[in-house]
Design a protein around this motif. Structure first.
Motif, PDB file in Angstrom:
ATOM      1  N   MET A  88       0.961  -1.200  -0.066  1.00  0.00           N
ATOM      2  CA  MET A  88      -0.009   0.060  -0.049  1.00  0.00           C
ATOM      3  C   MET A  88       0.762   1.227  -0.081  1.00  0.00           C
ATOM      4  SD  MET A  88      -3.119  -0.666   2.805  1.00  0.00           S
ATOM      5  CE  MET A  88      -4.220  -1.797   2.492  1.00  0.00           C
ATOM      6  N   LYS A  89       0.910   1.922  -1.133  1.00  0.00           N
ATOM      7  CA  LYS A  89       1.597   3.206  -1.067  1.00  0.00           C
ATOM      8  C   LYS A  89       0.799   4.570  -0.915  1.00  0.00           C
ATOM      9  CE  LYS A  89       3.266   6.931  -3.482  1.00  0.00           C
ATOM     10  NZ  LYS A  89       2.743   7.621  -4.579  1.00  0.00           N
ATOM     11  N   PHE A  90       1.328   5.134  -0.141  1.00  0.00           N
ATOM     12  CA  PHE A  90       0.518   6.461   0.050  1.00  0.00           C
ATOM     13  C   PHE A  90       1.381   7.752  -0.083  1.00  0.00           C
ATOM     14  CE2 PHE A  90      -1.422   3.155   2.887  1.00  0.00           C
ATOM     15  CZ  PHE A  90      -2.734   3.653   2.685  1.00  0.00           C
ATOM     16  N   GLY A  91       0.823   8.636  -1.369  1.00  0.00           N
ATOM     17  CA  GLY A  91       1.706   9.678  -1.833  1.00  0.00           C
ATOM     18  C   GLY A  91       1.867  10.905  -0.618  1.00  0.00           C
ATOM     19  N   GLY A  92       2.391  11.616  -1.027  1.00  0.00           N
ATOM     20  CA  GLY A  92       2.529  13.008  -0.107  1.00  0.00           C
ATOM     21  C   GLY A  92       1.116  13.630  -0.081  1.00  0.00           C
ATOM     22  N   SER A  93       0.214  13.736  -0.822  1.00  0.00           N
ATOM     23  CA  SER A  93      -1.100  14.261  -0.522  1.00  0.00           C
ATOM     24  C   SER A  93      -2.014  13.483   0.194  1.00  0.00           C
ATOM     25  CB  SER A  93      -1.798  14.235  -2.035  1.00  0.00           C
ATOM     26  OG  SER A  93      -1.841  12.820  -2.590  1.00  0.00           O
ATOM     27  N   LEU A 120       5.737   5.010   1.965  1.00  0.00           N
ATOM     28  CA  LEU A 120       5.243   6.541   2.216  1.00  0.00           C
ATOM     29  C   LEU A 120       5.975   7.540   1.375  1.00  0.00           C
ATOM     30  CD1 LEU A 120       4.187   7.134   5.998  1.00  0.00           C
ATOM     31  CD2 LEU A 120       2.790   6.098   3.909  1.00  0.00           C
ATOM     32  N   SER A 121       5.415   8.421   0.777  1.00  0.00           N
ATOM     33  CA  SER A 121       6.277   9.710   0.284  1.00  0.00           C
ATOM     34  C   SER A 121       6.492  10.458   1.260  1.00  0.00           C
ATOM     35  CB  SER A 121       5.543  10.433  -0.815  1.00  0.00           C
ATOM     36  OG  SER A 121       5.291   9.352  -1.812  1.00  0.00           O
ATOM     37  N   ALA A 122       7.024  11.882   1.165  1.00  0.00           N
ATOM     38  CA  ALA A 122       7.293  12.688   2.153  1.00  0.00           C
ATOM     39  C   ALA A 122       6.135  13.297   2.248  1.00  0.00           C
ATOM     40  CB  ALA A 122       8.492  13.607   1.720  1.00  0.00           C
ATOM     41  N   MET A 123       5.763  14.170   3.353  1.00  0.00           N
ATOM     42  CA  MET A 123       4.460  14.816   3.664  1.00  0.00           C
ATOM     43  C   MET A 123       4.348  15.970   2.885  1.00  0.00           C
ATOM     44  SD  MET A 123       4.621  15.238   7.772  1.00  0.00           S
ATOM     45  CE  MET A 123       2.860  15.565   8.051  1.00  0.00           C
ATOM     46  N   THR A 126       6.815  18.350   0.993  1.00  0.00           N
ATOM     47  CA  THR A 126       7.987  18.581   1.755  1.00  0.00           C
ATOM     48  C   THR A 126       9.310  18.565   0.554  1.00  0.00           C
ATOM     49  OG1 THR A 126       7.027  17.592   3.740  1.00  0.00           O
ATOM     50  CG2 THR A 126       9.623  17.493   3.419  1.00  0.00           C
ATOM     51  N   THR A 127       9.095  17.746  -0.208  1.00  0.00           N
ATOM     52  CA  THR A 127      10.372  17.580  -1.126  1.00  0.00           C
ATOM     53  C   THR A 127      10.409  18.793  -2.012  1.00  0.00           C
ATOM     54  OG1 THR A 127       9.496  15.080  -1.721  1.00  0.00           O
ATOM     55  CG2 THR A 127      11.132  16.033  -3.352  1.00  0.00           C
ATOM     56  N   ASN A 128       9.467  19.667  -2.507  1.00  0.00           N
ATOM     57  CA  ASN A 128       9.450  21.002  -3.191  1.00  0.00           C
ATOM     58  C   ASN A 128      10.232  21.747  -2.119  1.00  0.00           C
ATOM     59  OD1 ASN A 128       8.372  19.961  -5.323  1.00  0.00           O
ATOM     60  ND2 ASN A 128       6.319  20.757  -5.081  1.00  0.00           N
ATOM     61  N   GLY A 204      12.980  14.003   3.658  1.00  0.00           N
ATOM     62  CA  GLY A 204      11.477  14.062   3.672  1.00  0.00           C
ATOM     63  C   GLY A 204      10.710  12.541   4.084  1.00  0.00           C
ATOM     64  N   GLU A 205      11.353  11.739   3.244  1.00  0.00           N
ATOM     65  CA  GLU A 205      10.615  10.345   3.267  1.00  0.00           C
ATOM     66  C   GLU A 205      11.012   9.424   4.544  1.00  0.00           C
ATOM     67  OE1 GLU A 205      11.150  11.624   0.353  1.00  0.00           O
ATOM     68  OE2 GLU A 205       9.214  10.856  -0.724  1.00  0.00           O
ATOM     69  N   CYS A 206      12.628   9.970   4.786  1.00  0.00           N
ATOM     70  CA  CYS A 206      12.964   9.478   6.258  1.00  0.00           C
ATOM     71  C   CYS A 206      12.044   9.690   7.507  1.00  0.00           C
ATOM     72  CB  CYS A 206      14.351   9.826   6.533  1.00  0.00           C
ATOM     73  SG  CYS A 206      15.725   8.900   5.156  1.00  0.00           S
ATOM     74  N   GLY A 271       9.508   5.617   0.430  1.00  0.00           N
ATOM     75  CA  GLY A 271       9.253   5.719  -1.296  1.00  0.00           C
ATOM     76  C   GLY A 271      10.808   6.282  -1.785  1.00  0.00           C
ATOM     77  N   PHE A 272      10.688   6.221  -3.042  1.00  0.00           N
ATOM     78  CA  PHE A 272      11.660   7.498  -3.818  1.00  0.00           C
ATOM     79  C   PHE A 272      13.188   7.253  -3.499  1.00  0.00           C
ATOM     80  CE2 PHE A 272      12.498  12.106  -3.552  1.00  0.00           C
ATOM     81  CZ  PHE A 272      12.513  12.602  -5.058  1.00  0.00           C
ATOM     82  N   LEU A 273      13.541   6.233  -2.706  1.00  0.00           N
ATOM     83  CA  LEU A 273      15.001   6.563  -2.323  1.00  0.00           C
ATOM     84  C   LEU A 273      15.713   4.878  -2.855  1.00  0.00           C
ATOM     85  CD1 LEU A 273      14.685   8.149   0.971  1.00  0.00           C
ATOM     86  CD2 LEU A 273      15.010   9.139  -1.020  1.00  0.00           C
ATOM     87  N   GLY A 286      13.725   9.902  -9.212  1.00  0.00           N
ATOM     88  CA  GLY A 286      13.061  10.729 -10.057  1.00  0.00           C
ATOM     89  C   GLY A 286      11.742  11.126  -9.322  1.00  0.00           C
ATOM     90  N   ARG A 287      11.121  12.414  -9.475  1.00  0.00           N
ATOM     91  CA  ARG A 287       9.918  12.881  -9.042  1.00  0.00           C
ATOM     92  C   ARG A 287       8.700  11.715  -9.125  1.00  0.00           C
ATOM     93  NH1 ARG A 287       9.913  18.001  -6.988  1.00  0.00           N
ATOM     94  NH2 ARG A 287       8.459  17.126  -5.645  1.00  0.00           N
ATOM     95  N   GLY A 288       8.196  11.592  -8.091  1.00  0.00           N
ATOM     96  CA  GLY A 288       6.902  11.028  -8.083  1.00  0.00           C
ATOM     97  C   GLY A 288       7.490   9.203  -8.081  1.00  0.00           C
ATOM     98  N   GLY A 289       8.761   9.061  -7.522  1.00  0.00           N
ATOM     99  CA  GLY A 289       9.529   8.033  -7.615  1.00  0.00           C
ATOM    100  C   GLY A 289       8.746   6.833  -6.537  1.00  0.00           C
ATOM    101  N   SER A 290       8.276   7.173  -5.449  1.00  0.00           N
ATOM    102  CA  SER A 290       7.518   6.239  -4.607  1.00  0.00           C
ATOM    103  C   SER A 290       6.683   5.100  -5.253  1.00  0.00           C
ATOM    104  CB  SER A 290       6.651   6.988  -3.566  1.00  0.00           C
ATOM    105  OG  SER A 290       7.748   8.065  -2.901  1.00  0.00           O
ATOM    106  N   ASP A 291       5.844   5.727  -6.351  1.00  0.00           N
ATOM    107  CA  ASP A 291       4.992   4.664  -7.062  1.00  0.00           C
ATOM    108  C   ASP A 291       6.105   3.356  -7.502  1.00  0.00           C
ATOM    109  OD1 ASP A 291       3.124   6.316  -6.869  1.00  0.00           O
ATOM    110  OD2 ASP A 291       3.353   7.187  -8.873  1.00  0.00           O
TER     111      ASP A 291
HETATM  112  N1  LIG Z   1       8.336  12.919  -2.384  1.00  0.00           N
HETATM  113  C1  LIG Z   1       8.994  12.650  -3.709  1.00  0.00           C
HETATM  114  C2  LIG Z   1       8.355  11.059  -4.445  1.00  0.00           C
HETATM  115  C3  LIG Z   1       6.990  10.753  -4.410  1.00  0.00           C
HETATM  116  O1  LIG Z   1       6.719   9.954  -5.216  1.00  0.00           O
HETATM  117  O2  LIG Z   1       6.118  11.630  -4.185  1.00  0.00           O
HETATM  118  P1  LIG Z   1       4.392  11.594  -4.333  1.00  0.00           P
HETATM  119  O3  LIG Z   1       4.173  10.363  -4.174  1.00  0.00           O
HETATM  120  O4  LIG Z   1       3.955  12.529  -3.295  1.00  0.00           O
HETATM  121  O5  LIG Z   1       4.196  11.857  -5.665  1.00  0.00           O
HETATM  122  C4  LIG Z   1       8.370  13.700  -4.592  1.00  0.00           C
HETATM  123  O6  LIG Z   1       7.580  14.555  -4.157  1.00  0.00           O
HETATM  124  O7  LIG Z   1       8.611  13.503  -5.859  1.00  0.00           O
END
Ligand SMILES: N[C@@H](CC(=O)OP(=O)(O)O)C(=O)O
Ligand SMILES: Nc1ncnc2c1ncn2[C@@H]1O[C@H](COP(=O)(O)OP(=O)(O)O)[C@@H](O)[C@H]1O
Length: 546
Positions: A88-93, A120-123, A126-128, A204-206, A271-273, A286-291
């Motif tokens: 179960m992956k939960f994104g920043g949103s 989990l992604s960063a809250m 946070t990454t931005n 962020g993710e840590c 995620g992402f790391l 890469g951005r969005g890499g937690s998927d």
């Molecule tokens: N935190 C990272 C990784 C990520 O996957 O984020 P999110 O799941 O919120 O898209 C990013 O903002 O790119």
């Protein structure tokens, strides 16, 4: 039966590997090579033909921990035991605040039959904010690091979240201090390298995973936090856009399954790391890499399902920021989803479908704000008999090149020369349309060019200069790719409608391409016309009955 076998080794930290041989039981010896690095991660792939022979490692002075790929043996069956069942992956949103983290915890607990791995992604954003703080640190001077607005925001957000979740702030204290020190370091050095960027955003993710794991433990649901770069996520050293290496699958599977077999604590993974295989430094996917982290874990552990929880009701018929009437798409194939992600739909990481497709594991895209919505299920195949168009995707700010050969018709090798130029310059090409003597193609500024590079006019000038040795080149900027994802078996029907819509909107298509994937038709238009085109196409395909 002879089969090719791939092995991956992790060398014991600090010890030199003097012998370079592997013994395959009595069946033979295979030489292999190692690349010495300063740290523990040394990986080498060995191809060998005796798949079922016992392995004994013959290495002097160092232990080499060999991990054989045994993907099928780890596939678990839901409900039959105590195996992990899904990701179960939960994104920043989905985890932007303490309140959201509590809701996500409730959501996880509302599936008592599942034993998930949580990614989990960063809250929130946070990454931005971390990237912004890093950029400010480069110029603000060491004494002013304290007052970087984004640093205060991040500190405040994470400390407040700890308080509101009722967990000790000590779980993130070291990271907050580390972040502060890192920003000071950046400001002293007055530079922010790609490698440092990755280290910077990893905070962020840590922190989100530590807070969430502590909260699950606090409410009596045993959890254990994992940093992906410590459990075998091995990547290339392409900082900010690293690629996951094969060695990741057995390593991650070994760590998570071993620990789970000893202690049934829900794994909560960053995620992402990842960790660069040569540098041993933290990398990002890469951005969005937690998927991609989620689908990689799904494949590594052979799980039943991969769920990615977002803030929308699944994959939609177009970007809801362009048109708020976008509808949820119930079913997609891996190919459709991959194409959609690659051509710019922010909802999924461009490479995230690869492990899911390889492992044939269904991916479910769900809304953590509206869990009852069915979402989108992505599988290998689906009934395409009624499918025409599935989704419309827009990628903006694309550079297009029209390249016409200076030679006569019948000149062979022209296309080869053009693509060799791109290969030599390390530039990826997106959409291509050709004739015998000319070629039009697009270059993606954001992902495929190492980001800022494309903004530098001299880089583009260099491309043009090289190509002008063999062709007349026209450089066209600020173009958009509109990708029509759907059933290309019905391309005549789709194109008939498309051209009717574009004609009535007075838009000229500058290039069109139907790839071999059979799921995507791409149209290139001017940036200014693109959003209006998407809305008009959406209305024609999804809101009218004919
Ligand atoms: N935190 C990272 C990784 C990520 O996957 O984020 P999110 O799941 O919120 O898209 C990013 O903002 O790119
Ligand atoms: N075709 C699409 N379907 C769904 N969402 C899309 C699409 N195109 C763009 N988006 C955007 O993607 C966002 C979800 O992706 P992302 O922000 O990465 O989520 P998360 O941070 O939860 O992983 C949505 O809020 C939406 O604005």
């Amino acid at each position: 039966m002879a089969a090719s076998l791939q092995l991956y080794g992790v060398q014991t930290p600090g010890l030199a590997l003097s012998s370079k041989r592997l013994e395959f039981g009595t069946k033979g010896i295979c030489n292999f090579s190692v690349t010495p690095t300063s740290s523990s991660a040394i990986f080498r792939t060995v191809e060998h033909s005796c798949r079922n022979t016992p392995l004994r490692v013959s290495c002097e002075a160092a232990r080499v921990d060999l991990i054989e790929r045994k993907q099928t043996e780890t596939r678990s069956v839901s409900g039959t035991g105590k195996e992990l069942t899904c990701v179960m992956k939960f994104g920043g949103s989905s985890v932007e605040s303490a309140e959201r983290m509590k809701e996500v915890a409730n959501l996880i607990l509302s599936f008592p039959d599942e034993r998930p791995v949580i990614v989990l992604s960063a809250m929130g954003k946070t990454t931005n904010k971390l990237l912004k703080a890093g950029e400010k640190a480069v110029t603000c001077g060491v004494t002013n690091v304290e007052s970087i607005e984004e640093l205060s925001f991040i500190k405040e957000l994470h400390l407040r979240t700890a308080h509101e979740l009722g967990v000790e702030t000590t779980v993130i204290a070291q990271h907050l201090e580390g972040l502060h020190q890192l920003l000071k370091g950046i400001s002293m050095m007055k530079e922010l390298t790609l490698r440092t960027r990755d280290y910077l955003v990893s905070f962020g993710e840590c922190m989100s995973t530590r807070l969430f794991s502590a909260y699950l433990n606090k409410i009596g649901h045993k959890a254990r936090q994992y940093d992906a770069f410590e459990i075998g996520f091995i990547t290339t050293d392409d900082f900010t856009n690293a690629d996951i290496l094969e060695a990741t699958y057995p390593a991650v599977s070994k760590t998570l399954l071993n620990n789970w077999s000893k202690d049934k604590a829900v794994p909560v993974v960053t995620g992402f790391l990842g960790k660069g295989w040569r540098s041993c430094a933290i990398t990002t996917l890469g951005r969005g890499g937690s998927d991609l982290t989620a689908t990689t874990i799904g494949k590594a552990l052979g799980l039943r399902e991969i769920q990615v929880w977002k803030d929308v009701d699944g994959v939609l018929t177009c970007d809801p920021n362009i048109y708020s009437g976008a509808q949820s798409v119930p079913y997609l194939t891996f190919d459709e989803a991959a194409e959609l992600a690659y051509f710019g739909a922010q909802v999924l990481h461009p490479l995230s479908m690869r492990p899911a497709r390889d492992g044939d594991i269904p991916v479910r895209v769900k809304n953590s704000y509206n869990p009852n919505a069915p979402g989108t299920v992505i599988t290998r195949s689906r009934d395409m008999s009624k499918a025409v168009l599935t989704s419309i995707v827009l990628k903006r700010n694309v550079t297009m090149l029209d390249i016409a050969s200076t030679r006569m018709l019948g000149q062979y090798g022209f296309l080869a020369k053009v693509f060799t130029t791109f290969e030599d310059l390390g530039i990826s090409v997106d959409v291509v349309a050709t004739s015998e003597v000319s070629i039009s193609l697009t270059l993606d500024p954001a992902k495929l060019w190492g980001r800022e590079l494309v903004q530098r006019a001299n880089e583009l000038d260099h491309v043009v200069e090289e190509l002008e040795k063999i062709a007349v080149v026209k450089l066209l900027q600020r173009r958009s790719i509109i990708s029509l994802i759907g059933n290309v078996q019905k391309s005549s029907l789709i194109l008939e409608k498309v051209f009717k819509v574009l004609r009535s909107n007075g838009v000229n298509v500058q290039m069109i391409s139907q790839g071999a994937s059979k799921v995507n038709i791409s149209l290139i238009v001017n940036d200014e016309e693109a959003e209006q085109c998407v809305r008009a196409l959406h209305s024609a395909f999804f809101e009218t009955s004919s």
